[in-house]
Motif scaffolding. Structure first.
Motif, PDB file in Angstrom:
ATOM      1  N   LEU A 194      -7.893   5.769  -3.932  1.00 10.07           N
ATOM      2  CA  LEU A 194      -6.733   5.996  -4.798  1.00 10.07           C
ATOM      3  C   LEU A 194      -6.790   5.180  -6.082  1.00 10.07           C
ATOM      4  O   LEU A 194      -6.224   5.586  -7.098  1.00 10.07           O
ATOM      5  CB  LEU A 194      -5.441   5.669  -4.035  1.00 10.07           C
ATOM      6  CG  LEU A 194      -5.137   6.591  -2.852  1.00 10.07           C
ATOM      7  CD1 LEU A 194      -3.896   6.102  -2.115  1.00 10.07           C
ATOM      8  CD2 LEU A 194      -4.919   8.020  -3.335  1.00 10.07           C
TER       9      LEU A 194
ATOM     10  N   GLU B 138       0.972   3.903  -2.958  1.00  4.25           N
ATOM     11  CA  GLU B 138       0.500   5.209  -2.489  1.00  4.25           C
ATOM     12  C   GLU B 138       1.533   6.289  -2.818  1.00  4.25           C
ATOM     13  O   GLU B 138       1.207   7.369  -3.324  1.00  4.25           O
ATOM     14  CB  GLU B 138       0.284   5.125  -0.977  1.00  4.25           C
ATOM     15  CG  GLU B 138      -0.701   6.103  -0.401  1.00  4.25           C
ATOM     16  CD  GLU B 138      -0.957   5.810   1.070  1.00  4.25           C
ATOM     17  OE1 GLU B 138      -0.075   5.225   1.744  1.00  4.25           O
ATOM     18  OE2 GLU B 138      -2.036   6.142   1.552  1.00  4.25           O
TER      19      GLU B 138
ATOM     20  N   GLN C  98      -9.354   3.852   0.177  1.00  2.06           N
ATOM     21  CA  GLN C  98      -8.789   5.192   0.324  1.00  2.06           C
ATOM     22  C   GLN C  98      -9.119   6.095  -0.860  1.00  2.06           C
ATOM     23  O   GLN C  98      -8.814   7.293  -0.845  1.00  2.06           O
ATOM     24  CB  GLN C  98      -7.258   5.095   0.469  1.00  2.06           C
ATOM     25  CG  GLN C  98      -6.815   4.427   1.765  1.00  2.06           C
ATOM     26  CD  GLN C  98      -5.298   4.247   1.826  1.00  2.06           C
ATOM     27  OE1 GLN C  98      -4.593   4.445   0.830  1.00  2.06           O
ATOM     28  NE2 GLN C  98      -4.791   3.862   2.986  1.00  2.06           N
TER      29      GLN C  98
ATOM     30  N   THR D  32      -7.414  -1.957   0.289  1.00  4.27           N
ATOM     31  CA  THR D  32      -7.140  -0.782   1.117  1.00  4.27           C
ATOM     32  C   THR D  32      -6.981   0.464   0.248  1.00  4.27           C
ATOM     33  O   THR D  32      -7.526   1.531   0.567  1.00  4.27           O
ATOM     34  CB  THR D  32      -5.873  -1.005   1.958  1.00  4.27           C
ATOM     35  OG1 THR D  32      -6.066  -2.141   2.806  1.00  4.27           O
ATOM     36  CG2 THR D  32      -5.555   0.219   2.810  1.00  4.27           C
ATOM     37  N   LEU D  33      -6.267   0.337  -0.866  1.00  2.21           N
ATOM     38  CA  LEU D  33      -6.100   1.469  -1.774  1.00  2.21           C
ATOM     39  C   LEU D  33      -7.437   1.899  -2.371  1.00  2.21           C
ATOM     40  O   LEU D  33      -7.685   3.095  -2.575  1.00  2.21           O
ATOM     41  CB  LEU D  33      -5.117   1.099  -2.889  1.00  2.21           C
ATOM     42  CG  LEU D  33      -3.650   0.952  -2.452  1.00  2.21           C
ATOM     43  CD1 LEU D  33      -2.855   0.205  -3.518  1.00  2.21           C
ATOM     44  CD2 LEU D  33      -3.025   2.315  -2.184  1.00  2.21           C
ATOM     45  N   ASN D  34      -8.295   0.926  -2.628  1.00  2.00           N
ATOM     46  CA  ASN D  34      -9.618   1.232  -3.154  1.00  2.00           C
ATOM     47  C   ASN D  34     -10.454   1.983  -2.117  1.00  2.00           C
ATOM     48  O   ASN D  34     -11.126   2.973  -2.429  1.00  2.00           O
ATOM     49  CB  ASN D  34     -10.320  -0.062  -3.558  1.00  2.00           C
ATOM     50  CG  ASN D  34     -11.686   0.184  -4.172  1.00  2.00           C
ATOM     51  OD1 ASN D  34     -11.797   0.735  -5.265  1.00  2.00           O
ATOM     52  ND2 ASN D  34     -12.732  -0.207  -3.467  1.00  2.00           N
TER      53      ASN D  34
ATOM     54  N   VAL E  78       0.840  -1.204   0.000  1.00  2.00           N
ATOM     55  CA  VAL E  78       0.000   0.000   0.000  1.00  2.00           C
ATOM     56  C   VAL E  78       0.871   1.248   0.000  1.00  2.00           C
ATOM     57  O   VAL E  78       0.656   2.188  -0.780  1.00  2.00           O
ATOM     58  CB  VAL E  78      -0.945   0.010   1.224  1.00  2.00           C
ATOM     59  CG1 VAL E  78      -1.591   1.378   1.395  1.00  2.00           C
ATOM     60  CG2 VAL E  78      -2.019  -1.066   1.095  1.00  2.00           C
TER      61      VAL E  78
END
Length: 252
Positions: free
Chosen positions: A75, A32, A73, A69-71, A28
């Motif tokens: 991003l 990120e 957030q 997790t990125l989704n 991540v």
């Protein structure tokens, strides 16, 4: 920056085992950083899950947790049939006396498109009859449309018109992909916004299917009345916008 699709597989040392930081969290942080530093530009398509798992030297379960997790957030975003992309910034969508989807999306440097997903003549409900200033039960033409920017669904909406006044409008929309161009053909292209109401709710099953949204996402529901230069209503619409893909701006 993540390797390109033609780059060799990244060695497992690309993430540090035994560092005290979970492997998914390290992934991540790396993706990120690439996004925030501009190495992964908005709209960039990420490699497949299998390719990323190989490049980071992790199993797909670990990789999926990182992508989830990125989704969350905001991003990245997965679009069925297209892949996973670095998320574009929200479209700035002004609502004023003259609101046109294609013009707004084009002005944001994106490619607009629209398609008819259904149409029928039906009796006007009390709400629709009031909005269009028609007797309840009058025939109205309902047109359902999906509109996209760069192939990403932005809004799905239903639009109602006085059937007699807008005869064959659905055929024109199907041919042009544009409500504005279709109305211009009927001499009604100079329509103006008379009223707008905005609410929000969780996306239902149909919203998620049409807008390619995961469960738990929100849609903004924009109900609008558009009228001719004499302020006679032409259209009543109820559109659902993917809330994280647009920024509605009310112009005074």
């Amino acid at each position: 920056m993540l390797p390109s699709d033609d780059a060799p597989v990244t060695a497992p040392s690309d993430v540090e085992r035994g560092s005290g930081v979970a492997l998914w969290r390290q992934i991540v942080e790396r993706i990120e950083a690439d996004i925030h530093e501009g190495h992964l530009a908005p709209g960039t398509r990420l490699p497949t899950e299998m390719e990323l798992a190989e490049r980071f030297g992790v199993n797909r379960h670990t990789l999926r947790r990182a992508l989830a997790t990125l989704n969350e957030q905001g991003l990245i975003e997965a679009t069925p049939g297209r892949g996973t992309f670095v998320k574009e910034p929200p479209i700035r969508y002004p609502i004023s006396s003259r609101t046109r989807f294609s013009e707004i999306v084009s002005g944001e440097g994106r490619a607009p498109s629209g398609r008819l997903i259904g149409s029928r003549v039906e009796p006007a409900s009390a709400e629709i009859a009031t909005a269009l200033r028609l007797p309840p039960g009058s025939d109205v033409l309902r047109i359902d449309m999906l509109r996209e920017a760069d192939g990403v669904p932005i809004t799905a909406g239903s639009h109602w018109y006085e059937a007699e006044r807008c005869r064959d409008l659905d055929l024109l929309v199907a041919a042009t992909g544009s409500v504005t161009r279709a109305l211009e053909t009927l001499g009604l292209g100079d329509y103006r916004r008379l009223e707008t109401r905005i609410t929000a709710r969780l996306a239902d099953e149909e919203d998620r299917r049409l807008l390619s949204l995961p469960a738990g996402r929100t849609v903004m529901v924009v109900e609008a009345i558009n009228g001719d230069p004499q302020r006679r209503p032409i259209q009543f619409s109820r559109a659902r916008f993917a809330a994280d893909r647009v920024q509605l701006v009310v112009k005074n």
